[in-house]
Design an enzyme around this catalytic site. Structure first.
Site, PDB file in Angstrom:
ATOM      1  N   SER A  83       0.866  -1.178   0.000  1.00 16.65           N
ATOM      2  CA  SER A  83       0.000   0.000   0.000  1.00 16.65           C
ATOM      3  C   SER A  83       0.904   1.231   0.000  1.00 16.65           C
ATOM      4  O   SER A  83       2.134   1.112   0.001  1.00 16.65           O
ATOM      5  CB  SER A  83      -0.904  -0.003   1.231  1.00 16.65           C
ATOM      6  OG  SER A  83      -0.121   0.041   2.404  1.00 16.65           O
ATOM      7  N   LYS A 118      -5.196   8.843  -8.003  1.00 14.80           N
ATOM      8  CA  LYS A 118      -5.314   7.629  -7.192  1.00 14.80           C
ATOM      9  C   LYS A 118      -6.730   7.091  -7.367  1.00 14.80           C
ATOM     10  O   LYS A 118      -7.688   7.596  -6.782  1.00 14.80           O
ATOM     11  CB  LYS A 118      -5.029   7.916  -5.721  1.00 14.80           C
ATOM     12  CG  LYS A 118      -5.002   6.667  -4.847  1.00 14.80           C
ATOM     13  CD  LYS A 118      -4.661   7.012  -3.405  1.00 14.80           C
ATOM     14  CE  LYS A 118      -4.548   5.745  -2.569  1.00 14.80           C
ATOM     15  NZ  LYS A 118      -5.823   4.993  -2.495  1.00 14.80           N
ATOM     16  N   GLU A 173      -5.940  -0.909 -11.068  1.00 13.31           N
ATOM     17  CA  GLU A 173      -7.073  -0.687 -10.173  1.00 13.31           C
ATOM     18  C   GLU A 173      -8.356  -0.891 -10.965  1.00 13.31           C
ATOM     19  O   GLU A 173      -8.635  -0.174 -11.934  1.00 13.31           O
ATOM     20  CB  GLU A 173      -7.018   0.735  -9.605  1.00 13.31           C
ATOM     21  CG  GLU A 173      -7.870   0.959  -8.393  1.00 13.31           C
ATOM     22  CD  GLU A 173      -7.176   0.554  -7.094  1.00 13.31           C
ATOM     23  OE1 GLU A 173      -7.771   0.720  -6.030  1.00 13.31           O
ATOM     24  OE2 GLU A 173      -6.020   0.061  -7.161  1.00 13.31           O
ATOM     25  N   CYS A 438     -49.984  -2.087   0.819  1.00 18.98           N
ATOM     26  CA  CYS A 438     -49.513  -0.714   1.019  1.00 18.98           C
ATOM     27  C   CYS A 438     -49.083  -0.127  -0.320  1.00 18.98           C
ATOM     28  O   CYS A 438     -48.219  -0.688  -1.001  1.00 18.98           O
ATOM     29  CB  CYS A 438     -48.341  -0.704   1.991  1.00 18.98           C
ATOM     30  SG  CYS A 438     -47.603   0.924   2.214  1.00 18.98           S
TER      31      CYS A 438
END
Length: 678
Positions: A83, A118, A173, A438
């Protein structure tokens, strides 16, 4: 802070961070914003630095991400997927830049830094052998991830075969585009399902689907941002910079991240970050910061890394945008299952590029905890999420006219008295209307009633249900069986053939059976498994008007809360009328006696894993249940057989550890046909 309190606070923070890490990395269901999580993480790091005697190798500050899911096959990464260390101000960023320059000062070379967005998604590695994609894996804890190759192959922007026969691993990513996320949430809202908080959760959950076809529907995309290992060139040329690797990966067909600038100057780095931050709402994907990296690969090697983060990169995290506005009212929305959800009606305010006039308040408990009152000046934020939320009230701006909100005692749509979920001990946050007729619940209930897992009426999706309601053709589930071809054919985009097909599907649904009908009624807490178990015990829908909580609790896996939901529902006069109308229309209410007598697999428990050659797991499960077997989602000592197909994962490993018999589809079909396995 003294040692005693520091130790207590460190323990509390570690527990809280582990809780939120599991929700974020493993369950894709985060409860707090990324910013709030980062602040918890930072506070823990500060305390561990101040009180090193309480630091521990097992602390979350020394780990990356979460553990690999037990549902998916585990993968050990050839290159650790670290990370990044986070910075939250330009001062902290400048300190990072100065520190890296000091460490590289002896080399005498200029240090160029790159800036790139990012991406807020799920980090994955892609491995190619001689140009062919052979593995896609999630980051997991940085060392061990999950094999999601089959799902990765459904992402159109990922090349299955490179133009050159290269063997390499890249990192990227995976994200869900904003427009896809918005459409998915619209569909979920229309179906009365829980909406997704943000695109990151949606992407992560989609990539971890066990069925690649489901992943393909989510239209995921990817940005590749790092070259991990292998050869980027056939001639063995070694790239010298990050920018070169990005350009080379783009030339090979990867959808790469954009490098915003490459510079030696702090001012240009800060300007790029500010420009990216001001334009992020226009991007096709969510971002939660900017990444600053040393460009030269040789300088990266000299800087090295800590136990969990590289020293040559940092992530500048954008603070969540917050605005003040006036809370004009709290409106109560009634969902498909009857839950009364309070929603804030706000004086419109510009927030993160959009005009916000409504925000979720989740439930009455949140309103009480945050002391939110109608008329308050409140703080609204998105914090990376698509759905705005109120974080609290500014009590200093109250003038005495503000009103404390009370959940209504009667449904705002139909006027029926509401009930409270027993598990919440009467807390108003669990208020629910259980009236089957309902109006507020009608559309969502009918969509659920016609859905594949319930009555399975092909062609009656959300749009058709909406058309039928808008044209006053249906007011309840029973009205579906009173429809005729003429009015259907006159509906927009229908016509005679579509009307005939829908009428045939409606007629076919009459024989779906009482278990699917019970599920289709949308009773709170009662899913498909519970519906099947109840009908197996009682044999018919009508019998449920005469039963009680103790009798229902005799059924395995049916607890008091579930039983009370059934009793509450079948005690309503509206329910009795609905069931009578469905019965008069010919909807089957009784279990097939022949089926119950021929349940040759009664007492056996099966677990299905992997992809079978001809049957889907759902089809195999239905066939097993038809013969009396129980189908479970996990392997235990009580499991009779594990049916394993291609790419079977941890369930197969668990079965082998416990000595549970493992069979394939051929053997399963023999059992279904009444044959005895050797």
């Amino acid at each position: 802070m003294d040692e005693k309190n520091a130790k207590r606070e460190i323990a509390r923070l570690r527990k809280e961070i582990r809780h939120h890490s599991k929700l974020y990395y493993e369950l894709d269901a985060s409860e707090i914003s990324d910013f709030d999580y980062d602040m918890l993480f930072r506070r823990l790091g500060e305390l561990e630095a101040e009180f090193p005697q309480f630091d521990s190798p097992s602390s979350p500050t020394h780990k990356v991400g979460g553990r690999a899911s037990e549902r998916l096959k585990k993968v050990t990464h050839l290159v650790k997927m670290d990370s990044l260390s986070d910075v939250f101000s330009f001062e902290e960023l400048t300190a990072f830049l100065d520190k890296s320059r000091q460490q590289l000062a002896e080399g005498g070379e200029e240090i160029f830094y790159t800036v790139e967005p990012k991406i807020d998604g799920l980090s994955v590695s892609l491995t190619y052998d001689k140009g062919e994609l052979i593995l896609g894996a999630t980051r997991g804890d940085g060392i061990t991830g999950e094999d999601v190759t089959a799902n990765i192959r459904t992402i159109a922007s990922i090349p299955q075969q490179l133009a050159e026969p290269l063997s390499l691993t890249v990192r990227g990513e995976v994200y869900m585009p904003r427009d896809v996320f918005s459409k998915l949430n619209e569909e979920k809202e229309a179906a009365g399902e829980k909406m997704l908080a943000n695109p990151r959760n949606a992407a992560a959950g989609s990539l971890r689907q066990l069925d690649p076809e489901e992943t393909a529907k989510r239209k995921l995309d990817i940005f590749v941002f790092n070259f991990q290992s292998g050869n980027l060139y056939e001639d063995g040329h070694a790239p010298k910079s990050h920018r070169e690797t990005i350009e080379r990966m783009r030339a090979l067909g990867f959808h790469t991240v954009d490098i915003l600038c490459t510079t030696t100057k702090d001012a240009e780095i800060l300007a790029a970050i500010e420009k990216l931050g001001s334009s992020r709402e226009a991007l096709p994907c969510g971002i939660d910061g900017a990444v600053i990296k040393v460009d030269a690969l040789s300088q990266r090697e000299m800087l090295g890394e800590t136990s969990s983060t590289p020293k040559w990169a940092a992530a500048y995290k954008y603070p969540p945008e917050e605005k003040e506005t006036k809370l004009l009212d709290i409106a109560v929305q009634v969902g498909r299952t009857g839950v009364l959800t309070p929603n804030a009606v706000l004086e419109p305010v510009q927030l993160a590029g959009t005009t916000v006039s409504r925000a979720t308040l989740h439930n009455i408990d949140i309103i009480r905890q945050r002391d939110i009152r109608v008329g308050d000046t409140v703080i609204v934020r998105k914090a990376g999420d698509i759905i705005p939320e109120i974080t609290g009230s500014i009590t200093s701006k109250r003038d005495g006219s503000e009103q404390i909100f009370q959940i209504p005692s009667h449904c705002p749509s139909c006027g029926e008295s509401i009930v409270f979920d027993k598990e919440d001990e009467g807390e108003a946050g669990a208020a629910r209307c259980i009236n089957a007729d309902c109006p507020a619940q009608l559309e969502r209930r009918l969509i659920h009633f016609a859905s594949k897992g319930a009555m399975g009426i092909d062609g009656m999706g959300p749009q058709i249900v909406r058309l039928l309601i808008e044209n006053d053709l249906i007011q309840s589930a029973a009205d579906i069986y009173k429809l005729t071809p003429g009015p259907l054919a006159a509906l927009p985009r229908m016509g005679p053939q579509s009307a005939a097909n829908l009428m045939a599907a409606i007629e076919k649904s009459k024989t779906a059976g009482p278990a699917r009908l019970l599920f289709g009624l949308g009773i709170h807490h009662i899913g498909t498994a519970a519906s099947e178990a109840i009908i197996k015990q009682f044999g018919s829908i009508h019998a449920l008007f005469e039963t009680d909580v103790p009798a229902l609790c005799q059924i395995e896996d049916i607890g008091e809360i579930m039983a009370q939901s059934v009793i509450d529902f079948f005690s309503l006069p509206e329910t009795k009328l609905l069931i009578q109308r469905l019965s008069d229309a010919g909807v089957v209410m009784e279990a097939d006696a022949d089926v119950s007598e021929a349940q040759s697999l009664r007492g056996l428990t099966f677990v299905l894993t992997g992809t079978l050659p001809t049957l889907s797991r759902a089809e195999a499960g239905e066939k097993l249940k038809h013969l009396g077997a129980k189908v479970s989602g996990s392997v235990s000592s009580k499991t009779s057989y594990v049916v394993a197909g291609e790419a079977a994962g941890s369930k197969l490993e668990r079965a082998q550890q416990l000595g549970i018999p493992v069979i394939d589809e051929t053997q399963l079909l023999k059992l279904l046909q009444g044959e005895v396995l050797e």
